[in-house]
Design an enzyme around this catalytic site. Structure first.
Site, mmCIF file in Angstrom:
data_model
loop_
_atom_site.group_PDB
_atom_site.id
_atom_site.type_symbol
_atom_site.label_atom_id
_atom_site.label_comp_id
_atom_site.label_asym_id
_atom_site.label_seq_id
_atom_site.Cartn_x
_atom_site.Cartn_y
_atom_site.Cartn_z
ATOM 1 N N ASN A 141 21.988 14.514 8.569
ATOM 2 C CA ASN A 141 21.852 15.952 8.359
ATOM 3 C C ASN A 141 20.368 16.284 8.302
ATOM 4 O OD1 ASN A 141 21.842 18.614 7.510
ATOM 5 N ND2 ASN A 141 23.593 18.355 6.153
ATOM 6 N N ASP A 142 19.818 16.637 9.465
ATOM 7 C CA ASP A 142 18.388 16.934 9.548
ATOM 8 C C ASP A 142 17.982 18.075 8.643
ATOM 9 O OD1 ASP A 142 17.800 15.018 11.525
ATOM 10 O OD2 ASP A 142 18.531 16.333 13.096
ATOM 11 N N CYS A 143 18.951 18.854 8.172
ATOM 12 C CA CYS A 143 18.643 20.036 7.365
ATOM 13 C C CYS A 143 18.740 19.784 5.865
ATOM 14 C CB CYS A 143 19.565 21.189 7.764
ATOM 15 S SG CYS A 143 19.349 21.688 9.475
ATOM 16 N N GLN B 272 11.672 19.719 9.405
ATOM 17 C CA GLN B 272 11.743 18.308 9.775
ATOM 18 C C GLN B 272 10.370 17.666 9.996
ATOM 19 O OE1 GLN B 272 14.355 20.366 11.555
ATOM 20 N NE2 GLN B 272 15.315 19.842 9.622
ATOM 21 N N ASN C 115 16.661 18.384 3.510
ATOM 22 C CA ASN C 115 15.260 17.951 3.454
ATOM 23 C C ASN C 115 14.838 17.796 2.002
ATOM 24 O OD1 ASN C 115 15.281 20.560 5.695
ATOM 25 N ND2 ASN C 115 15.123 18.460 6.426
#
Length: 824
Positions: free
Chosen positions: A496-498, A513, A500
């Site tokens: 899940n790149d989101c 990112q 963070n």
């Protein structure tokens, strides 16, 4: 109120037939299978490129434009005072008949107006750096038709990014050349480029235009260009500004007569020493006033497709190519909606996604993203059975971007195969995916020799070690980067790149990112990576055992056992698995949280890993998913949705409720839960979840609501908290394709490649009584008949091969044709 229908499946021809040009969103297809690719919408919008949609873009396309999708390969037909396009756009003249047929690497668009039919077949022939556009004009009436026809394509100045930015240079560089019926685009060829493109037609032309402002008119629009309105070409030459390619052809058709016009958009690369041709016919690497560009390859390509017979032969070869690819795995279940997805569209989407990664769609411009490290490894499982040799090379390319510590570039550019410095690395799930992809390849092919391939780090010559060493350091990267709970540190992000957890951004101009990763001293740990590690490390252990590395297998088994223990101790929240711990060590995805109490990723991967299966943890987690996350359109990513921005969580909380990673239905990770259901033996639940996001089931109900293409999966569907639940976004290029294939072929229908043969282990709904799968595997052909008379969800009672019983549930590797009978 019944939903409007815009099209339907034609399974016999492996096509989706669009019958209304005004689809809720452009419904596109992909042309090309290897190096040259095109995107084409149902109204002929889109563009073409060679290998890399950023650095070798051939034709221009404007994203987020008004009108939508108003750039493409267009044909204007002037019949008396009526001007129309067979693709409806850009003139938007109402047609008497319209149909767009998207097939396997081809699209055929047909329009009729005033007794004239124009049908255009678009495809990229095999092993060709070019797009064929075969237009068939037919007079359906009783009177002679005298038609004026213009082609139109707008050249991109090669770099898809600077083409839209550097106008002070762009408006001075465009160069073209016209010779016979061929328009050449040679911008920057004189300087640093060794490539050019061309647009040809197989008939004498009565004129041309190569300057956009001359053709369209500075204050006119593509819906009615000045040249078309006037009814005659201006034979313009582009010197800078915006070069285009437009042929003008006059066609006379007797009643009932038809005529083919074959256009070819091509791309050519030349060796430096052969870029130019001197008056005496010799090659040179120097230009001059008496030198012309080397058109040898272009003319050869044109000659290959200059007749109807040659084009039809190439199209038949493309058909045969797909006949072969789609014959490797064929299911006959008696359910048409399932069969068309398994046998046609799911496999087709897997091929396209393997080719493109996430780079070029109508949601990705082809500029900002290259080939993803994790993306490409996941895509392999949907593609490896089709062309394993290409999958093999992809694994080597991916591993070559890894760093000596096991980390890796998150993306690389397909043209250079170099890591993308703009994105960098630090996504701590990435190393595990190299195991995932490599194991899938070896199980499909039995080719252990790939492990001995010498592969560099960061593409640096002299740094080569074996691929197996790359796998080893991938595993080590996880176990050397554990947090205070002995769970994997998340780094910049996991899948899940989101999410963070080490970003803390208040600047809207920053990328979540790529902004500075404040991970020093961080306690941010990921349960998703923990589950992924257990799954892939089990694969790694089995691989080590297969090749005799027993000490390494024992070492990694110890790491697996420790990770499982850590998950049970500090990753279980009572009714489901936690999602993460944040920078400060606080829980995420816990019932203690006000929002985001439960997440899909950790439920999926920890149940896929079977963590706590015997103690009932998997059943509890899956039940919690059904209770809290399931809705009419699938399983949402998290629940409840975030209603305000959490700086310690980053981008996930920046989306409105129900969209993207904030409680949207991320189709990509729904299959993780579905596989988890099969691990737990819950076939009814697995099937229910699967069909909610299966395009053929969605298409039947929601063509208008779903909005995007009804024949392929999209990345995201708006969740239950959204303004319009069920609306799709980000179609085509998504890991959902490979995961849906992997899920249905290996876990639901249960035909799973293994080192020693095909493992038969279905997990079915109780309504599934029998089905047949024909599977080519390592030189053999198996017809596998599965019988489930008692409606069992899981468990194989008996297997016979050619009438002989088999111990266990693995069909051994053999040669020839065989019939396998399976009793549940």
């Amino acid at each position: 109120m019944q939903e409007k229908k815009y099209g339907h499946f034609d399974d016999a021809h492996r096509e989706y037939v669009i019958t209304d040009p005004k689809t809720p969103w452009p419904w596109i297809n992909y042309l090309g299978n290897e190096d040259f690719f095109s995107l084409i919408s149902n109204t002929a919008g889109g563009y073409s490129f060679y290998m890399d949609a950023k650095f070798r873009r051939i034709t221009r396309y404007r994203y987020n434009n008004v009108p939508m999708d108003n750039d493409g390969r267009y044909f204007y037909i002037k019949d008396g005072d009526t001007v129309w396009n067979p693709s409806f756009k850009p003139c938007r003249t109402p047609l008497d008949f319209y149909e767009a047929r998207h097939g396997m690497s081809y699209t055929r668009i047909t329009g009729r107006k005033n007794d004239v039919e124009a049908s255009v077949l678009f495809f990229v022939p095999l092993h060709t750096w070019g797009e064929v556009q075969k237009m068939t004009l037919k007079n359906l009436g009783n009177e002679v038709k005298k038609l004026k026809v213009w082609s139109f394509q707008e050249w991109c100045l090669w770099n898809g990014a600077t083409d839209m930015e550097n106008f002070q240079r762009n408006f001075s560089t465009g160069e073209v050349e016209v010779e016979d019926s061929v328009i050449y685009h040679k911008t920057e060829y004189r300087e640093r480029r060794n490539h050019y493109s061309f647009y040809s037609v197989n008939t004498p032309i009565q004129g041309y235009d190569t300057d956009r402002e001359t053709f369209v008119g500075l204050y006119s629009e593509k819906s009615m260009p000045d040249v078309v309105a006037e009814g005659k070409p201006r034979n313009s030459w582009a010197h800078g500004w915006s070069p285009i390619a437009s042929h003008y052809i006059e066609v006379e058709l007797q009643p009932g007569e038809s005529k083919d016009l074959i256009f070819l958009l091509g791309y050519v690369e030349e060796k430096q020493e052969q870029k130019w041709i001197a008056p005496d016919g010799s090659f040179s690497d120097k230009d001059g006033l008496d030198m012309v560009i080397n058109k040898t390859q272009a003319k050869k390509m044109i000659a290959n497709f200059d007749t109807t017979e040659k084009v039809d032969k190439a199209f038949d070869e493309l058909h045969a190519y797909w006949d072969n690819l789609l014959s490797i795995y064929v299911a006959k279940t008696g359910n048409d909606k399932l069969d068309r997805m398994v046998n046609i569209w799911n496999q087709y989407q897997c091929m396209v996604t393997f080719n493109m990664s996430r780079s070029a769609s109508f949601f990705e411009s082809g500029i900002g993203r290259g080939m993803g490290f994790r993306d490409s490894n996941q895509d392999l499982v949907g593609f490896v059975h089709q062309i394993p040799e290409r999958a093999r090379q992809r694994i080597i390319d991916i591993a070559s971007t890894q760093f000596p510590d096991g980390g890796c570039y998150h993306q690389y550019q397909p043209l250079s195969k170099r890591g993308n410095n703009d994105i960098g690395g630090g996504f701590n799930d990435d190393p595990c995916w190299l195991i995932f992809g490599t194991v899938a390849y070896i199980k499909e092919t039995g080719d252990f020799s790939i492990l001995d391939e010498m592969v560099p780090f960061d593409n640096q010559p002299g740094s080569e070690v074996t691929l197996f060493e790359h796998l080893k350091i991938s595993m080590n990267h996880v176990i050397k980067n554990l947090g205070p709970h002995k769970l994997p540190l998340i780094g910049r992000a996991d899948w899940n790149d989101c999410l963070n957890l080490n970003c803390f951004s208040w600047d809207p101009n920053e990328s979540f990112q790529t902004t500075e990763n404040n991970s020093e001293g961080s306690k941010a740990e990921s349960l998703m990576i923990a589950g992924l590690f257990v799954v892939t490390a089990k694969d790694y252990v089995e691989l080590c055992q297969q090749i005799g590395k027993t000490d390494e297998a024992e070492r990694m088994q110890k790491a697996i056992d420790e990770m499982v223990a850590a998950v049970k101790k500090d990753g279980w929240d009572g009714e489901w698995f936690l999602r993460a711990y944040d920078f400060a060590g606080n829980k995420i995805g816990s019932d203690e949280n006000e929002e985001g109490k439960i997440f899909i990723e950790s439920q999926g991967w920890c149940t896929m890993a079977g963590i706590g299966l015997e103690e009932g943890l998997c059943d509890k987690a899956l039940d919690s998913v059904k209770e809290r996350m399931e809705c009419e359109h699938g399983i949402v990513l998290n629940n409840p949705a975030y209603t305000h921005y959490h700086v310690e969580m980053g981008e996930i909380s920046s989306y409105p409720e129900g969209y993207k990673e904030n409680a949207g239905i991320f189709c990509h990770n729904n299959p993780w839960v579905i596989i988890g259901e099969t691990v737990a033996g819950r076939g009814n639940d697995a099937w229910k979840h699967y069909t909610k996001i299966l395009p053929s089931y969605v298409e039947e109900k929601y063509q208008t609501l779903h909005k995007v293409e009804p024949y392929v999966n999209c990345q995201m569907v708006a969740g239950k908290d959204a303004f319009r639940p069920g609306e799709g976004k980000n179609s085509w290029l998504t890991g959902t394709a490979a995961w849906m294939w992997y899920t249905v072929s290996e876990f639901i229908l249960g035909i799973k490649p293994s080192y020693k043969g095909l493992e038969i282990d279905p997990c079915l709904p109780t309504t599934a009584k029998e089905y047949t799968v024909k599977r080519r595997f390592r030189g053999a052909e198996f017809t596998i008949n599965v019988h489930n008379p008692e409606g069992k969800q899981k468990g194989v009672k008996q297997i016979t091969i050619d009438g002989k019983p088999v111990e266990g549930n693995i069909v051994p590797v053999t040669t020839g044709e065989h019939t396998v009978e399976v009793i549940m």
